[in-house]
Design a protein around this motif. Structure first.
Motif, PDB file in Angstrom:
ATOM      1  N   GLY A 316      37.731  41.296  65.563  1.00  0.00           N
ATOM      2  CA  GLY A 316      37.804  42.522  65.103  1.00  0.00           C
ATOM      3  C   GLY A 316      38.153  43.383  65.706  1.00  0.00           C
ATOM      4  N   ASP A 317      38.407  42.620  67.083  1.00  0.00           N
ATOM      5  CA  ASP A 317      40.109  43.066  68.406  1.00  0.00           C
ATOM      6  C   ASP A 317      40.879  42.777  68.730  1.00  0.00           C
ATOM      7  N   PRO A 318      41.264  43.842  69.151  1.00  0.00           N
ATOM      8  CA  PRO A 318      42.990  43.775  68.703  1.00  0.00           C
ATOM      9  C   PRO A 318      43.385  42.838  69.701  1.00  0.00           C
ATOM     10  N   ILE A 319      44.286  41.756  70.141  1.00  0.00           N
ATOM     11  CA  ILE A 319      44.397  40.897  70.952  1.00  0.00           C
ATOM     12  C   ILE A 319      46.124  40.862  70.946  1.00  0.00           C
ATOM     13  N   ALA A 320      46.604  40.962  70.045  1.00  0.00           N
ATOM     14  CA  ALA A 320      48.007  40.700  70.790  1.00  0.00           C
ATOM     15  C   ALA A 320      48.819  41.443  68.835  1.00  0.00           C
ATOM     16  N   LEU A 321      50.560  41.707  68.990  1.00  0.00           N
ATOM     17  CA  LEU A 321      51.100  41.790  67.904  1.00  0.00           C
ATOM     18  C   LEU A 321      51.576  40.899  67.720  1.00  0.00           C
ATOM     19  N   SER A 322      52.150  40.913  66.376  1.00  0.00           N
ATOM     20  CA  SER A 322      53.494  39.847  65.801  1.00  0.00           C
ATOM     21  C   SER A 322      54.170  39.850  66.271  1.00  0.00           C
ATOM     22  N   GLY A 323      55.081  38.963  66.058  1.00  0.00           N
ATOM     23  CA  GLY A 323      56.047  38.622  66.064  1.00  0.00           C
ATOM     24  C   GLY A 323      57.301  37.573  65.990  1.00  0.00           C
ATOM     25  N   ASN A 324      58.239  37.122  66.465  1.00  0.00           N
ATOM     26  CA  ASN A 324      59.282  35.976  65.890  1.00  0.00           C
ATOM     27  C   ASN A 324      59.483  34.362  66.378  1.00  0.00           C
ATOM     28  N   THR A 325      58.728  34.762  68.240  1.00  0.00           N
ATOM     29  CA  THR A 325      59.044  34.187  68.719  1.00  0.00           C
ATOM     30  C   THR A 325      59.282  32.462  68.542  1.00  0.00           C
ATOM     31  N   GLY A 326      59.136  31.831  69.029  1.00  0.00           N
ATOM     32  CA  GLY A 326      59.514  30.174  68.755  1.00  0.00           C
ATOM     33  C   GLY A 326      59.932  29.763  67.904  1.00  0.00           C
ATOM     34  N   ASN A 327      59.260  28.946  66.786  1.00  0.00           N
ATOM     35  CA  ASN A 327      60.575  27.579  65.964  1.00  0.00           C
ATOM     36  C   ASN A 327      59.684  29.108  65.088  1.00  0.00           C
ATOM     37  N   SER A 328      60.397  29.365  64.971  1.00  0.00           N
ATOM     38  CA  SER A 328      59.900  30.639  63.310  1.00  0.00           C
ATOM     39  C   SER A 328      61.287  31.195  63.519  1.00  0.00           C
ATOM     40  N   SER A 329      61.258  31.269  61.338  1.00  0.00           N
ATOM     41  CA  SER A 329      62.482  31.661  60.190  1.00  0.00           C
ATOM     42  C   SER A 329      62.380  32.668  60.166  1.00  0.00           C
ATOM     43  N   GLY A 330      61.358  33.587  60.840  1.00  0.00           N
ATOM     44  CA  GLY A 330      61.262  34.873  60.349  1.00  0.00           C
ATOM     45  C   GLY A 330      59.961  36.049  61.028  1.00  0.00           C
ATOM     46  N   PRO A 331      59.670  36.995  60.671  1.00  0.00           N
ATOM     47  CA  PRO A 331      58.479  37.185  61.452  1.00  0.00           C
ATOM     48  C   PRO A 331      57.247  37.015  60.442  1.00  0.00           C
ATOM     49  N   HIS A 332      56.311  36.529  61.271  1.00  0.00           N
ATOM     50  CA  HIS A 332      55.341  36.049  60.818  1.00  0.00           C
ATOM     51  C   HIS A 332      53.329  36.120  61.797  1.00  0.00           C
ATOM     52  N   LEU A 333      52.504  36.040  61.726  1.00  0.00           N
ATOM     53  CA  LEU A 333      51.903  35.642  61.950  1.00  0.00           C
ATOM     54  C   LEU A 333      51.187  33.932  61.431  1.00  0.00           C
ATOM     55  N   HIS A 334      50.881  32.559  62.289  1.00  0.00           N
ATOM     56  CA  HIS A 334      50.695  31.842  61.704  1.00  0.00           C
ATOM     57  C   HIS A 334      49.261  31.650  62.784  1.00  0.00           C
ATOM     58  N   PHE A 335      48.433  31.787  61.132  1.00  0.00           N
ATOM     59  CA  PHE A 335      47.608  31.039  62.626  1.00  0.00           C
ATOM     60  C   PHE A 335      46.099  30.001  61.557  1.00  0.00           C
ATOM     61  N   GLU A 336      45.500  29.127  62.532  1.00  0.00           N
ATOM     62  CA  GLU A 336      44.971  27.894  62.576  1.00  0.00           C
ATOM     63  C   GLU A 336      43.819  28.148  62.661  1.00  0.00           C
ATOM     64  N   VAL A 337      42.946  26.975  62.126  1.00  0.00           N
ATOM     65  CA  VAL A 337      41.470  26.950  62.353  1.00  0.00           C
ATOM     66  C   VAL A 337      41.562  25.390  62.994  1.00  0.00           C
ATOM     67  N   ARG A 338      40.788  25.555  64.108  1.00  0.00           N
ATOM     68  CA  ARG A 338      40.716  23.929  65.169  1.00  0.00           C
ATOM     69  C   ARG A 338      39.518  23.812  65.348  1.00  0.00           C
ATOM     70  N   VAL A 339      38.945  22.382  64.967  1.00  0.00           N
ATOM     71  CA  VAL A 339      37.731  21.619  65.190  1.00  0.00           C
ATOM     72  C   VAL A 339      38.018  21.683  67.530  1.00  0.00           C
ATOM     73  N   THR A 340      39.017  20.993  67.652  1.00  0.00           N
ATOM     74  CA  THR A 340      39.361  21.392  68.853  1.00  0.00           C
ATOM     75  C   THR A 340      40.788  22.354  69.534  1.00  0.00           C
ATOM     76  N   GLN A 341      40.446  22.963  70.643  1.00  0.00           N
ATOM     77  CA  GLN A 341      41.340  23.163  71.192  1.00  0.00           C
ATOM     78  C   GLN A 341      42.298  23.069  70.988  1.00  0.00           C
TER      79      GLN A 341
END
Length: 360
Positions: A316-341
């Motif tokens: 629950g710690d705040p780490i950032a603010l969402s945006g629209n940077t990179g290859n993004s078609s609109g404001p959103h958060l892309h969230f992944e779970v990974r086995v490795t970094q």
């Protein structure tokens, strides 16, 4: 309850759990890629090699998760077997103690000598009654000895099942570790190949929408223990999910997208340490956190970063603010779970988070 099952039913428990776990192992895996879209390689051969390496890494990630789930099921089965083994050992100790006491009473100056003496002194009716007592005593002792034998056999079988269960658990854990090594090897080769290719241009990491810089201290959520998990954003609309196909991605989508306005607070889903915080090409501004359980989560297309590499965070710690940077078609958060970094080791975040008590 499990302990009330018949011995035959208990015998099938281990193999049923294992069969259910192993049946989830994938024969093939759906390919998932990042947000980058088609890359400009030095040639068709290089692109095919890169595609194949990421495909193999994705399949290895699915194998890793299948082995992990099977190992979890097997751990539960082994725990039950150990509990049953302890119960049977306790029952057998008590039974042997009771049989020993009965034998001492009958053969060392107890019931049997007294009854034999009474037989020589009593009338015929009393003698027959005393003879019946002797017969009953012998019958009880014989039955108790048979129960000891049966319980000893049951205990031996339970010990064998526990040993077999532990052996299978170790095998599953070894297969899980081998799958992770396979992922890492494939991704190392993919990175080496990708570094030799030109990256296609994407939206720069600086968000053109002039994100709001705000103090996140007021956005702290209630304190949670380090073993708790939560959503990365509190108000959202789900958009592209894991494995989604479309022209926007080179192959398939590797995470879950949360459609939120620019400037929406983004929270760490669990306790861990920040291992990446900065611009990452197609992902724009992104953060990667290594969690205490060995998995990694990524938060991409951010406008403002509020943590740095090496910083510890809690659920629950705040780490950032969402945006629209990179290859993004609109404001959103892309969230992944990974086995490795690294990118390429993503697993379905909806399934993974659900297993940790969180649903989208």
């Amino acid at each position: 309850m499990w302990f009330t099952l018949t011995r035959r039913s208990r015998g099938f428990l281990l193999f049923t759990v294992v069969a259910l776990g192993l049946s989830s192992l994938p024969a093939s895996a759906a390919w998932a890629d990042d947000e980058a879209g088609p890359a400009n390689g030095s040639g068709a051969t290089s692109q095919l090699q890169l595609h194949r390496l990421y495909e193999e890494a994705a399949r290895a990630a699915e194998r890793h998760e299948a082995y992990r789930r099977s190992a979890q099921a097997q751990t539960t089965a082994v725990r039950l077997l150990r509990a049953e083994l302890a119960r049977q050992r306790s029952d057998l100790r008590e039974l042997r103690s009771d049989v020993g006491e009965l034998a001492r009473i009958q053969y060392r100056g107890g019931l049997l000598p007294d009854t034999l003496a009474a037989l020589t002194r009593s009338a015929r009716r009393d003698a027959l009654r005393n003879l019946s007592l002797v017969h009953s005593a012998h019958h009880g002792l014989t039955a108790s000895l048979r129960r000891v034998q049966r319980n000893t056999v049951d205990l031996t079988e339970a010990q064998q099942k526990a040993v077999a269960g532990l052996r299978l658990l170790r095998t599953l854990q070894q297969q899980q570790a081998a799958a992770k090594r396979d992922i890492q090897a494939k991704l190392r080769r993919a990175r080496a190949l990708q570094e030799a290719q030109a990256r296609r241009a994407v939206t720069p990491c600086r968000d053109g929408s002039a994100p709001v810089h705000r103090d996140l201290s007021s956005l702290l959520l209630p304190v949670r223990s380090r073993d708790q998990w939560m959503l990365p954003v509190q108000s959202y609309v789900l958009s592209a999910g894991f494995g989604a196909a479309g022209s926007h991605w080179a192959h398939r989508h590797t995470g879950q997208d949360f459609a939120v306005p620019v400037g929406t607070p983004v929270h760490a889903v669990g306790a861990g340490v920040v291992v990446e915080a900065g611009c990452d090409g197609a992902f724009g501004n992104n953060i990667v956190i290594r969690h205490d359980n060995g998995y990694y989560t990524q938060y991409a297309h951010l406008s403002v970063l509020r943590v740095s590499v090496g910083q510890s965070v809690g659920p629950g710690d705040p780490i950032a603010l969402s945006g629209n940077t990179g290859n993004s078609s609109g404001p959103h958060l892309h969230f992944e779970v990974r086995v490795t970094q690294e990118f390429g080791s993503a697993v379905d975040p909806a399934i993974w988070m659900r297993e940790h008590g969180v649903t989208f």
